[in-house]
Scaffold this motif. Sequence first.
Motif, PDB file in Angstrom:
ATOM      1  N   GLU A  53      -9.540   8.889  -5.083  1.00 11.17           N
ATOM      2  CA  GLU A  53     -10.853   8.313  -4.840  1.00 11.17           C
ATOM      3  C   GLU A  53     -11.476   9.054  -3.656  1.00 11.17           C
ATOM      4  N   PRO A  54     -12.432   9.983  -3.873  1.00  8.36           N
ATOM      5  CA  PRO A  54     -12.933  10.813  -2.776  1.00  8.36           C
ATOM      6  C   PRO A  54     -13.704  10.046  -1.716  1.00  8.36           C
ATOM      7  N   ARG A  55     -14.364   8.955  -2.093  1.00  6.58           N
ATOM      8  CA  ARG A  55     -15.101   8.177  -1.095  1.00  6.58           C
ATOM      9  C   ARG A  55     -14.146   7.518  -0.113  1.00  6.58           C
ATOM     10  N   LEU A  56     -13.031   6.997  -0.612  1.00  4.69           N
ATOM     11  CA  LEU A  56     -12.031   6.367   0.246  1.00  4.69           C
ATOM     12  C   LEU A  56     -11.047   7.382   0.822  1.00  4.69           C
ATOM     13  N   GLY A  57     -10.932   8.537   0.178  1.00  5.70           N
ATOM     14  CA  GLY A  57     -10.043   9.580   0.671  1.00  5.70           C
ATOM     15  C   GLY A  57      -8.578   9.271   0.457  1.00  5.70           C
ATOM     16  N   ARG A  58      -8.232   8.623  -0.662  1.00  7.59           N
ATOM     17  CA  ARG A  58      -6.817   8.362  -0.927  1.00  7.59           C
ATOM     18  C   ARG A  58      -6.562   8.202  -2.427  1.00  7.59           C
ATOM     19  N   VAL A  59      -5.288   8.329  -2.784  1.00  4.88           N
ATOM     20  CA  VAL A  59      -4.862   8.157  -4.164  1.00  4.88           C
ATOM     21  C   VAL A  59      -4.659   6.670  -4.430  1.00  4.88           C
ATOM     22  N   LEU A  60      -5.246   6.184  -5.530  1.00  5.18           N
ATOM     23  CA  LEU A  60      -5.158   4.767  -5.878  1.00  5.18           C
ATOM     24  C   LEU A  60      -4.271   4.578  -7.109  1.00  5.18           C
ATOM     25  N   ALA A  61      -3.484   3.511  -7.100  1.00  9.22           N
ATOM     26  CA  ALA A  61      -2.826   3.050  -8.318  1.00  9.22           C
ATOM     27  C   ALA A  61      -3.871   2.339  -9.166  1.00  9.22           C
ATOM     28  N   LEU A  62      -3.829   2.550 -10.491  1.00  9.51           N
ATOM     29  CA  LEU A  62      -4.898   2.087 -11.374  1.00  9.51           C
ATOM     30  C   LEU A  62      -4.386   1.111 -12.427  1.00  9.51           C
ATOM     31  N   GLN A  63      -5.320   0.285 -12.899  1.00 14.79           N
ATOM     32  CA  GLN A  63      -5.086  -0.554 -14.056  1.00 14.79           C
ATOM     33  C   GLN A  63      -6.292  -0.422 -14.988  1.00 14.79           C
ATOM     34  N   PRO A  64      -6.118  -0.638 -16.287  1.00 14.52           N
ATOM     35  CA  PRO A  64      -7.252  -0.480 -17.217  1.00 14.52           C
ATOM     36  C   PRO A  64      -8.413  -1.383 -16.846  1.00 14.52           C
ATOM     37  N   GLY A  65      -9.650  -0.837 -16.990  1.00 12.78           N
ATOM     38  CA  GLY A  65     -10.853  -1.607 -16.726  1.00 12.78           C
ATOM     39  C   GLY A  65     -11.292  -2.390 -17.941  1.00 12.78           C
ATOM     40  N   PRO A  66     -12.438  -3.051 -17.841  1.00 14.13           N
ATOM     41  CA  PRO A  66     -12.896  -3.912 -18.944  1.00 14.13           C
ATOM     42  C   PRO A  66     -13.378  -3.140 -20.169  1.00 14.13           C
ATOM     43  N   GLN A  67     -13.802  -1.878 -20.021  1.00 15.42           N
ATOM     44  CA  GLN A  67     -14.223  -1.074 -21.160  1.00 15.42           C
ATOM     45  C   GLN A  67     -13.235   0.070 -21.362  1.00 15.42           C
ATOM     46  N   PRO A  68     -13.085   0.552 -22.586  1.00 16.73           N
ATOM     47  CA  PRO A  68     -12.188   1.680 -22.833  1.00 16.73           C
ATOM     48  C   PRO A  68     -12.569   2.881 -21.966  1.00 16.73           C
ATOM     49  N   GLY A  69     -11.571   3.522 -21.442  1.00 12.15           N
ATOM     50  CA  GLY A  69     -11.806   4.699 -20.617  1.00 12.15           C
ATOM     51  C   GLY A  69     -12.185   4.397 -19.188  1.00 12.15           C
ATOM     52  N   THR A  70     -12.171   3.123 -18.799  1.00  8.72           N
ATOM     53  CA  THR A  70     -12.479   2.762 -17.414  1.00  8.72           C
ATOM     54  C   THR A  70     -11.210   2.287 -16.716  1.00  8.72           C
ATOM     55  N   TRP A  71     -11.249   2.388 -15.387  1.00  9.33           N
ATOM     56  CA  TRP A  71     -10.094   2.031 -14.568  1.00  9.33           C
ATOM     57  C   TRP A  71     -10.536   1.269 -13.331  1.00  9.33           C
ATOM     58  N   GLN A  72      -9.633   0.442 -12.830  1.00  7.44           N
ATOM     59  CA  GLN A  72      -9.873  -0.301 -11.599  1.00  7.44           C
ATOM     60  C   GLN A  72      -8.639  -0.207 -10.714  1.00  7.44           C
ATOM     61  N   PRO A  73      -8.814  -0.410  -9.391  1.00  7.31           N
ATOM     62  CA  PRO A  73      -7.643  -0.388  -8.503  1.00  7.31           C
ATOM     63  C   PRO A  73      -6.658  -1.479  -8.889  1.00  7.31           C
ATOM     64  N   ALA A  74      -5.385  -1.129  -8.891  1.00  6.83           N
ATOM     65  CA  ALA A  74      -4.349  -2.100  -9.245  1.00  6.83           C
ATOM     66  C   ALA A  74      -3.947  -2.968  -8.071  1.00  6.83           C
ATOM     67  N   ALA A  75      -4.205  -2.508  -6.866  1.00  7.91           N
ATOM     68  CA  ALA A  75      -3.801  -3.263  -5.675  1.00  7.91           C
ATOM     69  C   ALA A  75      -4.648  -4.520  -5.527  1.00  7.91           C
ATOM     70  N   GLU A  76      -4.068  -5.522  -4.882  1.00  5.70           N
ATOM     71  CA  GLU A  76      -4.805  -6.740  -4.593  1.00  5.70           C
ATOM     72  C   GLU A  76      -5.925  -6.437  -3.603  1.00  5.70           C
ATOM     73  N   LEU A  77      -7.121  -7.014  -3.836  1.00  7.72           N
ATOM     74  CA  LEU A  77      -8.254  -6.833  -2.946  1.00  7.72           C
ATOM     75  C   LEU A  77      -8.519  -8.120  -2.182  1.00  7.72           C
ATOM     76  N   PRO A  78      -9.146  -8.015  -1.002  1.00 14.06           N
ATOM     77  CA  PRO A  78      -9.505  -9.245  -0.278  1.00 14.06           C
ATOM     78  C   PRO A  78     -10.374 -10.152  -1.148  1.00 14.06           C
ATOM     79  N   GLU A  79     -10.211 -11.444  -0.971  1.00  9.26           N
ATOM     80  CA  GLU A  79     -10.931 -12.419  -1.783  1.00  9.26           C
ATOM     81  C   GLU A  79     -12.432 -12.208  -1.672  1.00  9.26           C
ATOM     82  N   GLY A  80     -13.099 -12.163  -2.812  1.00 11.44           N
ATOM     83  CA  GLY A  80     -14.547 -11.996  -2.843  1.00 11.44           C
ATOM     84  C   GLY A  80     -14.996 -10.550  -2.905  1.00 11.44           C
ATOM     85  N   GLU A  81     -14.105  -9.589  -2.688  1.00 12.93           N
ATOM     86  CA  GLU A  81     -14.501  -8.184  -2.730  1.00 12.93           C
ATOM     87  C   GLU A  81     -14.532  -7.707  -4.176  1.00 12.93           C
TER      88      GLU A  81
END
Length: 388
Positions: A53-81
């Motif tokens: 992720e170039p904006r964050l400057g780090r490698v993220l673990a991923l999980q499938p997103g809501p649409q095919p071909g999309t991805w989201q961070p697999a790590a837990e995020l702060p509540e509401g983020e």
Amino acid sequence: MRPLFESMSARLQDLWKRGQAPAASRASRCVCGRPVFFDNSLCLNCGRPLGYEPRLGRVLALQPGPQPGTWQPAAELPEGEPRPLYRRCGNFDSAAGCNWLVEDAQALCRSCRLNRVIPDLSLPENQVLWGRIEAAKRRLVSQLIGLGLPVRTRLGEDPARGLAFDLLRALPGGPPVMTGHADGIITLNAEEADPAYRERTREHLQEPYRTVLGHLRHEVGHYYWDRLVAHTPWLEPFRRTFGDERQDYAAALRRHYEQGAPADWQSRHVSAYASAHPWEDWAETWAHYLHMVDTLDTALSFGLDADSVEPSHAPYTPETLQQPADATTAGFLSFVNAWMELTCVLNELSRSMGQPDFYPFVLSAPAVDKLHFVHRIVTQYRDHPGPD
């Protein structure tokens, strides 16, 4: 002697305190807890997809997103983020093997969309060369983004002042491709990604160091001279530090290749080639600055310790610099002295493997002052971005 990776040295810790580094972290962890690295697209421990992720400057673990071909961070995020939605760069499945993530509607990531021309990929050997070049370019671009420097493609985002790359390979019997920079376009001879070609050239030119990443860092230095020095208040200080760039450039290069560097070049420059012309002095110094920053960023990311090694020279002090009272001086000296400590370790490690020194250069006081000049410009742009 304490273990090498036990903790960060005092100087590296001081860099953290001064906010100097890391500009681009090279160490990340998968959600399974195992370390993952800058170029990884898959965790070898748990098999989870990864992406940079170039904006964050780090490698993220991923999980499938809501649409095919999309991805989201697999790590837990702060509540509401909100959970960002990504796609893979369009070059993920190509010979480039790009592991970067894309957040906007663009098909390519921030690094790949800088390409204007790439080699003919119908030739298998060009696919190999292109993959090596892209790996080096991604490392360069991630560092430039981390440093807060302007990185906009000339192809659509900033046609007047943006950056673009022509990655070319000469046709059989055709004229050679000359690596260089002109008006925001960086041309790289793709043959430089062939280790045999590069080593022959290095030996012929009697260079101690020659890499694809080194070429890219040098040539992008010319680009940032145009952006950050020319036609700015930095121009006159540049001339006092590096010399007057208005001297005949072609004649200076011809003289350098015919006569070689002055016998005393090491007392004033980071490399022999830097003595050819003030523009080359700047570009070589810029490249060394990026080498140093990225290597120290990596050391900081992994907690490398150089405390057990005695440096081979006394630390640099404010008296080394033309601007000893500048606000950046203390942080810069921590940076450059940490570098000297670290290279003592890395050079010894290289020698233990029978390899050339990791950093086969000696930094004189005038060369350190030139590095400080580059550091001041980068710091000013990072802290006060805008029209440059």
